[in-house]
Motif scaffolding. Structure first.
Motif, short mmCIF file in Angstrom:
data_model
loop_
_atom_site.label_atom_id
_atom_site.label_comp_id
_atom_site.label_asym_id
_atom_site.label_seq_id
_atom_site.Cartn_x
_atom_site.Cartn_y
_atom_site.Cartn_z
N GLY A 477 0.94 -1.14 0.00
CA GLY A 477 0.09 0.07 0.03
C GLY A 477 0.85 1.32 0.04
N ARG A 478 0.21 2.28 0.14
CA ARG A 478 0.72 3.58 0.11
C ARG A 478 1.54 3.70 1.25
NH1 ARG A 478 -0.66 9.12 1.16
NH2 ARG A 478 0.56 10.71 -0.01
N PRO A 479 2.74 4.49 1.64
CA PRO A 479 3.52 4.75 2.66
C PRO A 479 2.57 5.58 3.50
CG PRO A 479 4.97 4.75 1.11
CD PRO A 479 3.58 4.98 0.29
N GLN A 480 2.33 5.41 4.98
CA GLN A 480 1.77 6.35 5.66
C GLN A 480 2.74 6.70 6.90
OE1 GLN A 480 -1.12 7.52 5.34
NE2 GLN A 480 -1.83 6.02 3.36
N VAL A 481 2.75 7.70 7.27
CA VAL A 481 3.78 8.19 8.63
C VAL A 481 2.91 7.73 9.97
CG1 VAL A 481 4.55 9.99 7.37
CG2 VAL A 481 2.93 10.55 8.98
N ALA A 482 3.83 7.50 10.92
CA ALA A 482 3.31 7.20 12.23
C ALA A 482 3.22 8.62 13.15
CB ALA A 482 4.17 6.24 13.00
N TYR A 483 2.03 8.99 13.29
CA TYR A 483 1.50 10.07 13.99
C TYR A 483 1.55 9.69 15.66
CZ TYR A 483 0.22 12.27 9.51
OH TYR A 483 0.28 12.99 8.51
N ARG A 484 1.47 10.85 16.36
CA ARG A 484 1.56 10.70 17.76
C ARG A 484 0.57 11.78 18.17
NH1 ARG A 484 3.76 6.63 16.68
NH2 ARG A 484 5.77 6.17 17.43
N GLU A 485 -0.10 11.61 19.56
CA GLU A 485 -0.94 12.82 20.01
C GLU A 485 -0.21 12.93 21.35
OE1 GLU A 485 -4.67 11.16 20.52
OE2 GLU A 485 -4.71 10.10 18.67
N THR A 486 -0.34 14.46 21.78
CA THR A 486 0.14 14.75 22.98
C THR A 486 -0.86 15.82 23.46
OG1 THR A 486 2.30 15.83 24.05
CG2 THR A 486 1.28 16.79 21.81
N VAL A 487 -0.59 16.20 24.85
CA VAL A 487 -1.49 17.08 25.77
C VAL A 487 -0.87 18.47 25.56
CG1 VAL A 487 -2.21 15.32 27.15
CG2 VAL A 487 -0.21 16.56 27.88
N VAL A 488 -1.79 19.50 25.55
CA VAL A 488 -1.28 20.89 25.34
C VAL A 488 -1.99 21.62 26.42
CG1 VAL A 488 -0.79 20.88 22.71
CG2 VAL A 488 -3.11 21.20 23.36
N GLY A 489 -2.76 21.20 27.26
CA GLY A 489 -3.25 21.86 28.29
C GLY A 489 -3.05 20.94 29.48
N THR A 490 -3.60 21.39 30.52
CA THR A 490 -3.63 20.70 31.88
C THR A 490 -4.92 20.46 32.33
OG1 THR A 490 -3.29 22.85 33.14
CG2 THR A 490 -1.49 21.84 32.48
N VAL A 491 -4.97 19.34 33.35
CA VAL A 491 -6.25 18.88 33.88
C VAL A 491 -5.68 18.62 35.42
CG1 VAL A 491 -6.18 16.56 33.32
CG2 VAL A 491 -8.27 17.66 34.27
#
Length: 701
Positions: A477-491
């Motif tokens: 298949g077509r190459p896909q990059v590995a994304y990540r998620e991160t927090v940009v606020g606080t709780v």
């Protein structure tokens, strides 16, 4: 006579050099390796990369592509020294091969192009060597090229690598007229005659005498600033003696305080013999490096490079051959004999050594045993993977394995014929066993098999290897990059109670957590180890949450990082603080608190503002001056941010930071915009937030 390491004593280890050749792609390291093998008598014909006749680039793909893909180990003898040499890849996609090799090396030769100097991947491999404290010698290659400049290369080492380069040679002639070098330590000239291997050792030519004296004085001054004995002699007003200078260079090199710089042209066989002499004189033997320290059952125990110590070795490479599985290992302590039973200390599994091989890339010579300081391949080890510690079962010890980078590019793969599905699964599993930087998983939603690696080329090579070795027809298949998620606020103060009662013992856990970004800049932990992606601490007092339950909460939080709320990508760059909690006298357990930690962080991630991260790379484009406008426009269209531009000899070198997802297919686009005259290299720099309005790719399906 067959080599028998059992005859070697501890004293003999002083003559062993475990050496790596490191460089940016196309700097000439494989040619340097070939000339070393030729000069030491290990081969009787000079191998050439462009002819596909090299010893170390023996894989068909390496010869087809003209680049080093797999780290290759070779052994040779020179001037009473045993040199175990590893030729490493220069392309960024195979940086993990370099990482695993550096873990078992005692010294290295860093090869630089005399025209380009320090290039992007040069910086990456240099930092990898810094991480393991590997002493280096620099070799400025291709001094016969138009535009070659030793002084400029030395400056780039100082400015870009932040090292202390000490030029110990002066070139004789320039560009096409380059014929030899002046050894500034001995103040002698060595010149090579074109067309054969004849070399002359003579006094410094009159025309270079004044320049050689000036540069020797500069060398004395630079060394005196770093070495007490050299400083003492220098302060008398006289030149530092040759013996003191040589001793100082050896000590400064081995300590990493400075880097001796030599020069030559490997293709023309100029400068290789002095390089070997420098390796023997200045780089460390196994006895000169600190003893290895282990963990697990032997936590904190040290083992020196002594054949009499309990056997301890680290596996750094595994490869499948038509005749069986080869396991490459560095013997750090003790003696390994054919037929020995050893322990895979991490997996607690016994393995039997069938054969021990002295390695010469694609060819091998069987030996009866290997001792501390050796790098060998063994046959018979069935399950140990790269990074495993093999040791004496009576004295277990676990050595720290080299880290494995997270994959950044994925492709879906499938067998063209349904009958080949099982064969493909087996081939992929074997491939991931050989190369830990490759990972294979099944997409939970589509059932497709997803292969992940360090870049487009890395995956192309992996797929082609299966096609060639197994004869399988594979759809990709077509190459896909590995994304990540991160927090940009606080709780703060998020409360989660886990209560479960279904007969018998119940489960109870009460936790209160705070969540905040680990990296204030939002980079999410730029591509380093897991320790930099997540931080956990507890501020609970009064024993409200026992210590063992705190560890369970941390484990649960780590479980929650596997899948984020934005797109199901792994979560990185998170700091979690356990601020309070409560237990039940009967129903609280580690399992209950691990579950509570997992659900608490999942709830927090759904509450706190999140951002998507994408892998970014530094791209260095070399193109003719008249094509720079088109190159800059194309980089801007790919969301690139230009960080630098230089001009040399009618060409421009542009450096930019570009999202990896935007570089698929860039090679053909660059060729079209520069009429085939443009080239580019990349270097991973970590992750950055996807800007508002950008449309990232979805995960591979």
């Amino acid at each position: 006579m067959r080599d028998d390491p059992t005859r070697r004593t501890t004293t003999d280890l002083t003559a062993v050099r475990n050496l790596g050749i490191l460089a940016h792609v196309d700097a000439g390291k494989t040619t340097v390796t070939e000339r070393i093998l030729y000069l030491t008598g290990a081969t009787h014909k000079r191998g050439e990369v462009h002819d596909g006749t090299t010893v170390t680039d023996f894989d068909p793909q390496e010869r087809d592509r003209g680049i080093t893909i797999f780290a290759a180990a070779v052994s040779c003898d020179w001037d009473g020294h045993r040199i175990n040499l590893i030729d490493t890849p220069g392309h960024v996609d195979f940086a993990d091969e370099v990482e695993r090799s550096l873990r078992v090396l005692d010294g290295a030769v860093a090869v630089f192009d005399a025209v380009a100097g320090v290039e992007p991947q040069s910086e990456s491999v240099w930092r990898q060597a810094d991480r393991y404290g590997v002493p280096r010698i620099a070799f400025v290659n291709k001094m016969d090229r138009a535009g070659a400049d030793l002084d400029a290369a030395v400056r780039s080492i100082r400015e870009r690598l932040h090292a202390v380069p000490l030029a110990v040679q002066l070139p004789i002639g320039s560009e096409g007229g380059f014929t030899g070098v002046v050894d500034l330590v001995r103040m002698r000239a060595r010149q090579w005659r074109a067309g054969d291997d004849a070399v002359t050792d003579a006094p410094v030519p009159n025309g270079l005498r004044a320049e050689a004296v000036r540069r020797r004085r500069q060398l004395d001054e630079a060394v005196a600033e770093l070495h007490p004995q050299a400083l003492e002699e220098y302060c008398t007003g006289a030149a530092v003696s040759d013996a003191t200078l040589a001793r100082a260079l050896r000590e400064l090199t081995r300590s990493g305080a400075a880097v001796a710089v030599l020069c030559g042209s490997a293709y023309r066989n100029i400068g290789i013999e002095p390089l070997l002499a420098a390796v023997a004189a200045w780089l460390p033997s196994p006895l000169d490096v600190p003893p290895v320290r282990g963990g697990a059952a032997g936590a904190g125990e040290e083992r020196a490079a002594d054949p009499g110590q309990p056997f301890t070795g680290l596996v750094f490479k595994v490869t499948a051959t038509p005749t069986g599985r080869l396991t490459f290992l560095r013997v750090y302590a003790g003696t390994l004999r054919r037929g020995d039973v050893v322990l895979d200390a991490g997996a607690r599994r016994s393995e039997r050594i069938g054969r021990i091989l002295r390695v010469r890339a694609g060819r091998h010579a069987e030996v009866e045993s290997a001792v501390a300081g050796d790098i060998v391949a063994v046959v018979g080890v069935k399950a140990a993977r790269a990074g495993a510690t093999l040791c004496d079962p009576a004295a277990p010890l676990v050595l720290e394995p080299p880290p494995v980078a997270d994959p950044v590019v994925s492709v879906a793969v499938e067998a063209r014929r349904s009958l080949d599905t099982d064969r493909l699964a087996l081939a992929l599993a074997r491939l991931a066993e050989e190369d830990p930087s490759l990972s294979v998983r099944t997409d939970a939603e589509t059932g497709q098999t997803v292969l992940s690696g360090m870049g487009e080329l890395h995956l192309e090579v992996a797929v082609e290897k299966i096609r060639r070795d197994q004869g399988l027809e594979i759809g990709v298949g077509r190459p896909q990059v590995a994304y990540r998620e991160t927090v940009v606020g606080t709780v703060s103060g998020l409360v989660h109670r886990h209560v479960k009662q279904d007969g018998g013992a119940g489960q109870f856990a009460h936790v209160v957590i705070d969540v905040a970004p680990l990296h204030p800049d939002g980079a999410g932990g730029a591509g380093a180890g897991d320790a930099e992606h997540f931080a956990f601490r507890s501020t609970v007092t009064g024993g409200r949450v026992p210590h063992e339950f705190v560890r369970a909460v941390e484990a649960g939080c780590r479980d929650a990082l596997a899948e984020g709320p934005v797109g199901g990508h792994p979560v990185t760059g998170v700091r979690v603080t356990l601020t309070d909690g409560a237990t039940h006298v009967k129903d609280s357990s580690e399992t209950a608190f691990r579950t509570a930690g997992r659900f608490a962080l999942r709830e927090a991630l759904r509450t706190v503002p999140m951002a998507l991260l994408e892998p970014v790379v530094e791209v260095t484009v070399t193109a003719p001056d008249d094509a720079v406008g088109a190159v800059l426009g194309d980089l801007a269209a790919r969301r690139g941010r230009v960080t630098g531009s230089t001009t040399r000899a009618g060409t421009s070198v542009v450096t930019a930071t570009v999202p990896l997802a935007e570089l698929f297919g860039y090679a053909s686009r660059l060729r079209g915009r520069t009429q085939g005259r443009g080239t580019f290299t990349t270097r991973a720099t970590g992750y950055a937030q996807v800007p508002a309005g950008a449309h990232p790719q979805s995960a591979p399906t």
